[in-house]
Write a protein that holds these residues in place. Sequence first.
Motif, PDB file in Angstrom:
ATOM      1  N   THR A 179      14.410 -54.171 -62.636  1.00 24.50           N
ATOM      2  CA  THR A 179      14.763 -55.501 -62.124  1.00 24.50           C
ATOM      3  C   THR A 179      15.423 -55.379 -60.756  1.00 24.50           C
ATOM      4  OG1 THR A 179      14.977 -56.360 -64.360  1.00 24.50           O
ATOM      5  CG2 THR A 179      16.083 -57.602 -62.608  1.00 24.50           C
ATOM      6  N   ARG A 184      12.926 -54.572 -58.045  1.00 25.71           N
ATOM      7  CA  ARG A 184      12.094 -55.725 -57.668  1.00 25.71           C
ATOM      8  C   ARG A 184      12.886 -56.820 -56.952  1.00 25.71           C
ATOM      9  NH1 ARG A 184       7.066 -56.844 -60.468  1.00 25.71           N
ATOM     10  NH2 ARG A 184       6.300 -54.927 -61.368  1.00 25.71           N
ATOM     11  N   GLU A 185      14.165 -56.950 -57.268  1.00 25.16           N
ATOM     12  CA  GLU A 185      14.975 -58.019 -56.669  1.00 25.16           C
ATOM     13  C   GLU A 185      15.612 -57.639 -55.347  1.00 25.16           C
ATOM     14  OE1 GLU A 185      17.749 -59.276 -59.666  1.00 25.16           O
ATOM     15  OE2 GLU A 185      16.210 -60.365 -60.781  1.00 25.16           O
ATOM     16  N   LYS A 224      11.807 -63.640 -51.249  1.00 25.27           N
ATOM     17  CA  LYS A 224      10.984 -62.583 -51.838  1.00 25.27           C
ATOM     18  C   LYS A 224       9.632 -62.557 -51.132  1.00 25.27           C
ATOM     19  CE  LYS A 224       8.510 -61.511 -56.075  1.00 25.27           C
ATOM     20  NZ  LYS A 224       8.146 -62.022 -57.394  1.00 25.27           N
ATOM     21  N   GLN A 261      20.317 -65.103 -50.531  1.00 27.59           N
ATOM     22  CA  GLN A 261      19.347 -64.019 -50.631  1.00 27.59           C
ATOM     23  C   GLN A 261      18.130 -64.292 -49.755  1.00 27.59           C
ATOM     24  OE1 GLN A 261      17.667 -62.785 -54.348  1.00 27.59           O
ATOM     25  NE2 GLN A 261      19.656 -62.255 -55.194  1.00 27.59           N
TER      26      GLN A 261
END
Length: 185
Positions: free
Chosen positions: A11, A14-15, A170, A167
């Motif tokens: 996780t 991927r994050e 993505k 953030q």
Amino acid sequence: MNIKNKSDLATIIRERRSVKKGYTNKKVEEETVRELLEDAIWAPTHGMRQPWRFLFVDKDNLPSFAKKVAATYPVEMQQNREDYLNEPNAILVVIMEEPEAQKQWDENYGATASMIQNFWLLAWEHDLGVVWKTNPHIYDPKVKELLNVAENEKIVGFVHLGYFEKQPIKKDRIPLADKFTKYIG
């Protein structure tokens, strides 16, 4: 084997994002960087050479550091480069030993890149943003001299550090199926 539940590590992998801007004013402490590096240096390293070393520049010393590095650029670029180098809250300069043998050079670079990735993932766990920068100044002999980088060493990158509130977006990866083939002899 079909993995249904992602591990915490998967996780985080991927994050994790590159945090290039939008840093808060929260200071990146030397102690925090040292603690993260204590685990990050457990990266794979051929012959246990552990070819890396680090130069930490905190927020208090960043203006002086930025001015000196920017001074290695042409005059018309200096203010831009100085402003750019003052954006993060701290910079970790990663330096590696450069052996003459190409095989060992490749191994050292691979080990150092692995260590940087370890650091990046560990930092992400603590909401500390990281981006690995390889701007032209890391190749400049004047910058090497300024930072006391030996003849047999290479600046692998300036790792920009800073805490963040938002953030980055993505960005999807190319599907593995497009990059994976099986050798059939």
